[in-house]
Scaffold this active site. Structure first.
Site, PDB file in Angstrom:
ATOM      1  N   LYS A 174     -33.307 -37.382  26.021  1.00  0.00           N
ATOM      2  CA  LYS A 174     -32.842 -38.050  24.804  1.00  0.00           C
ATOM      3  C   LYS A 174     -33.974 -38.893  24.221  1.00  0.00           C
ATOM      4  O   LYS A 174     -34.385 -39.893  24.813  1.00  0.00           O
ATOM      5  CB  LYS A 174     -31.643 -38.961  25.081  1.00  0.00           C
ATOM      6  CG  LYS A 174     -30.988 -39.461  23.783  1.00  0.00           C
ATOM      7  CD  LYS A 174     -29.975 -40.576  24.020  1.00  0.00           C
ATOM      8  CE  LYS A 174     -30.620 -41.943  23.933  1.00  0.00           C
ATOM      9  NZ  LYS A 174     -31.115 -42.274  22.561  1.00  0.00           N
ATOM     10  N   GLU A 177     -33.313 -42.532  18.831  1.00  0.00           N
ATOM     11  CA  GLU A 177     -32.746 -42.086  17.559  1.00  0.00           C
ATOM     12  C   GLU A 177     -33.597 -42.525  16.379  1.00  0.00           C
ATOM     13  O   GLU A 177     -33.464 -41.986  15.276  1.00  0.00           O
ATOM     14  CB  GLU A 177     -31.306 -42.595  17.408  1.00  0.00           C
ATOM     15  CG  GLU A 177     -31.120 -44.078  17.567  1.00  0.00           C
ATOM     16  CD  GLU A 177     -30.775 -44.480  18.990  1.00  0.00           C
ATOM     17  OE1 GLU A 177     -29.900 -45.345  19.160  1.00  0.00           O
ATOM     18  OE2 GLU A 177     -31.399 -43.946  19.924  1.00  0.00           O
ATOM     19  N   GLY A 227     -37.411 -48.766  28.470  1.00  0.00           N
ATOM     20  CA  GLY A 227     -36.825 -49.553  27.394  1.00  0.00           C
ATOM     21  C   GLY A 227     -36.574 -50.980  27.836  1.00  0.00           C
ATOM     22  O   GLY A 227     -37.213 -51.489  28.761  1.00  0.00           O
ATOM     23  N   GLY A 228     -35.619 -51.631  27.179  1.00  0.00           N
ATOM     24  CA  GLY A 228     -35.350 -53.036  27.431  1.00  0.00           C
ATOM     25  C   GLY A 228     -34.636 -53.275  28.757  1.00  0.00           C
ATOM     26  O   GLY A 228     -33.906 -52.413  29.267  1.00  0.00           O
ATOM     27  N   THR A 231     -30.702 -53.026  28.694  1.00  0.00           N
ATOM     28  CA  THR A 231     -30.219 -51.650  28.771  1.00  0.00           C
ATOM     29  C   THR A 231     -30.446 -51.083  30.162  1.00  0.00           C
ATOM     30  O   THR A 231     -29.620 -50.329  30.689  1.00  0.00           O
ATOM     31  CB  THR A 231     -30.920 -50.773  27.723  1.00  0.00           C
ATOM     32  OG1 THR A 231     -30.725 -51.344  26.430  1.00  0.00           O
ATOM     33  CG2 THR A 231     -30.372 -49.363  27.733  1.00  0.00           C
ATOM     34  N   GLY A 232     -31.569 -51.446  30.774  1.00  0.00           N
ATOM     35  CA  GLY A 232     -31.857 -50.985  32.124  1.00  0.00           C
ATOM     36  C   GLY A 232     -30.791 -51.403  33.128  1.00  0.00           C
ATOM     37  O   GLY A 232     -30.414 -50.625  34.017  1.00  0.00           O
ATOM     38  N   GLU A 249     -38.587 -48.283  33.708  1.00  0.00           N
ATOM     39  CA  GLU A 249     -39.718 -49.085  33.257  1.00  0.00           C
ATOM     40  C   GLU A 249     -39.217 -49.940  32.114  1.00  0.00           C
ATOM     41  O   GLU A 249     -38.912 -49.446  31.030  1.00  0.00           O
ATOM     42  CB  GLU A 249     -40.869 -48.175  32.821  1.00  0.00           C
ATOM     43  CG  GLU A 249     -42.207 -48.900  32.796  1.00  0.00           C
ATOM     44  CD  GLU A 249     -42.664 -49.223  31.402  1.00  0.00           C
ATOM     45  OE1 GLU A 249     -42.455 -50.381  30.980  1.00  0.00           O
ATOM     46  OE2 GLU A 249     -43.210 -48.338  30.736  1.00  0.00           O
ATOM     47  N   CYS A 283     -44.692 -52.524  25.954  1.00  0.00           N
ATOM     48  CA  CYS A 283     -44.062 -53.223  27.082  1.00  0.00           C
ATOM     49  C   CYS A 283     -45.059 -54.058  27.871  1.00  0.00           C
ATOM     50  O   CYS A 283     -44.716 -55.116  28.395  1.00  0.00           O
ATOM     51  CB  CYS A 283     -43.366 -52.218  28.001  1.00  0.00           C
ATOM     52  SG  CYS A 283     -44.437 -50.878  28.555  1.00  0.00           S
ATOM     53  N   GLU A 384     -39.007 -61.481  25.933  1.00  0.00           N
ATOM     54  CA  GLU A 384     -39.828 -60.454  25.311  1.00  0.00           C
ATOM     55  C   GLU A 384     -39.506 -60.354  23.819  1.00  0.00           C
ATOM     56  O   GLU A 384     -38.370 -60.086  23.439  1.00  0.00           O
ATOM     57  CB  GLU A 384     -39.589 -59.109  25.986  1.00  0.00           C
ATOM     58  CG  GLU A 384     -40.503 -58.016  25.472  1.00  0.00           C
ATOM     59  CD  GLU A 384     -40.314 -56.695  26.200  1.00  0.00           C
ATOM     60  OE1 GLU A 384     -41.328 -56.046  26.517  1.00  0.00           O
ATOM     61  OE2 GLU A 384     -39.149 -56.317  26.456  1.00  0.00           O
TER      62      GLU A 384
END
Length: 490
Positions: A174, A177, A227-228, A231-232, A249, A283, A384
């Protein structure tokens, strides 16, 4: 208008609900494409296809040298389409062409690296107690769910797809988007080189629908996400249903430590590169610059002088050194953090505004921004921001520098600038981070592991460690003396 479709079982597909998502050029605010808006149903279908393809052995049973031949062909095609890929990346992400071109070249190199690595010896034998011979072999994990961010649409995709395919897995991928243009071109390359149907599948859609299904689905054997951190955490919870292998990561708030004995101009130059490359949307960005107090004022003055000279503009302009932020939503988030910094009492010494002059008013541009005289309790120091915003902190000595460097929840990267080699290495070894540099910043190599400590993630990408992620390790014990064991009485 570019019409972007998903790729499932070797076919280009619209979504079942026929919905589309607009894709923007962040430098102009213009709609440049429409992408099919994938659903949970498409995600499930792609996962089922990947599972059946894996179990068929059409890819997993190929000899490593045969899989490698496909990867080499993909690398050659990336080189062939390098100019087009770089232009698409710049148009969709906003980064300057020189950055996009570097990413494209590195993507081709990554495929070649794993094509070569997968053909190398990887088994182990153990001389254990007679009459047994013990072996360890490596096998593919199975179906790999790969979710990538928007800051490196092509390169982050390749960091995951190349080792996953090299190891013999099938993929459900994925893209963000926000930035699907170069991923679509990459999958066109897969089709062009004849990658077997069902081996690599691409589903569009939001993280809360498609991303969540990939993380939760019990037919997915591994989840790899970049990603963030927020979300992780969600993905970690979602993946517990079938105890997936996991590689995450996540975020960073990386320290860049400048000692008084460093080469001054070199330190300033790399500090600029550390935060403003990629418009700070990296990142591992050096978003906290820690400067020894004896040169603090001099460093702030020179850094600000240089930051004001950065040429900000559209990425397709050859004179541009820093491009826009990726979206209006993200630009507004970064501007909110700048306001938070002001409210917290940090001294804004450079930038802080949206750029609207010189025909930039429709794009998502923010000035290179610098806060000085901050303290560790401030949100702009701890959280961040993921934009062209840096905080400059003062430290007294080695102990103080190390303490400040490790004072956040993150541990992705860090750097030390000093002409005292022993001190530089001593301090670097104390930084709680997975990627570190001495007298440089941002260097990345396909041969070396990439990943973080603490809330910056789990697992590693790249190098042999990256291949390990996509493999299972199996122990095989062979009895060389085949006769009854006689453990129980007759």
């Amino acid at each position: 208008m570019i019409d972007l479709k998903m790729y499932i079982n070797g076919e280009w597909r619209d979504s079942s609900n026929k919905e589309k998502r607009e894709v923007m050029n962040p430098a102009t605010g213009e709609v440049i494409a429409e992408a099919a808006e994938g659903t949970v149903e498409e995600a499930k279908e792609a996962i089922q296809v990947a599972k059946e393809t894996f179990e068929s052995g059409i890819w997993s049973d190929l000899a490593p040298v045969e899989r490698a031949s496909y990867l080499f062909k993909i690398a050659d095609k990336i080189d062939e389409y390098a100019s087009e890929l770089a232009s698409l990346e710049t148009m969709n992400n906003g980064k300057p062409l020189r950055e996009a071109s570097f990413d494209v070249a590195d993507a081709a190199a990554c495929f070649r690296y794993y094509a070569g690595l997968i053909t190398k010896p990887d088994g182990v034998t153990y001389s254990v107690a007679d009459p047994v011979q013990a072996l360890v072999v490596r096998e593919p994990v199975g179906v790999c769910g790969l979710i990538v961010p928007w800051n490196y649409p092509l390169l982050m995709s390749v960091w995951k797809i190349a080792p996953a395919l090299a190891a013999g897995n099938t993929v459900v991928y994925k893209p963000s988007e926000v930035t699907p243009l170069t991923p679509v071109k990459l999958f066109e390359i897969f089709e062009e080189v004849g990658l077997p149907k069902g081996v690599a599948n691409m589903v569009f859609g939001s993280g809360v629908t498609v991303g969540n299904e990939i993380a939760e689905n019990h037919d997915v054997n591994l989840i790899s996400f970049t990603g963030g951190t927020k979300t992780g955490r969600h993905i970690m919870k979602a993946a517990t249903g079938n105890i997936k292998k996991m590689s995450l990561e996540l975020g960073g708030k990386s320290p860049n430590i400048i000692f008084a004995d460093a080469d001054f101009e070199t330190a300033v130059d790399y500090a600029l590169f550390g935060i403003y490359a990629g418009s700070g949307q990296v990142c591992a960005a050096g978003s906290r610059i820690l400067v020894e107090e004896s040169i603090y004022d001099k460093f702030v003055d020179r850094f600000v002088e240089r930051a004001k000279q950065i040429n900000v503009g559209p990425g397709n302009d050859p004179d541009t050194e820093m491009g826009p932020l990726v979206s209006k939503e993200h630009m507004e988030r970064v501007l909110e953090y700048i306001e938070i910094g002001k409210q917290e009492g940090a001294r804004l010494v450079c930038g802080g505004n949206r750029m609207i002059d010189n025909d930039l008013e429709n794009g998502y541009f923010i000035e290179p921004t610098v806060f000085a005289d901050v303290n560790p309790s401030m949100r702009i120091v701890q959280e961040e921001i993921f934009g062209p915003v840096v905080v400059i902190e003062k430290f007294k000595d080695e102990h103080d520098a190390i303490s400040l460097a490790n004072s956040t929840a993150y541990g992705l990267a860090g750097a030390v600038f000093s002409n005292d080699g022993a001190k530089a290495l001593r301090v670097t070894k104390k930084i709680r981070a997975g990627i570190t540099w001495i007298n440089t910043y941002h260097n990345t190599y396909n041969e070396a592991p990439w990943g973080g400590y603490k809330q910056s993630g789990v697992g590693r990408a790249l190098g042999t460690y990256g291949l390990d992620t996509y493999q299972e390790i199996k122990q095989i014990n062979i009895n060389l003396q085949v006769e009854p064991i006689g453990w129980f009485s007759k």
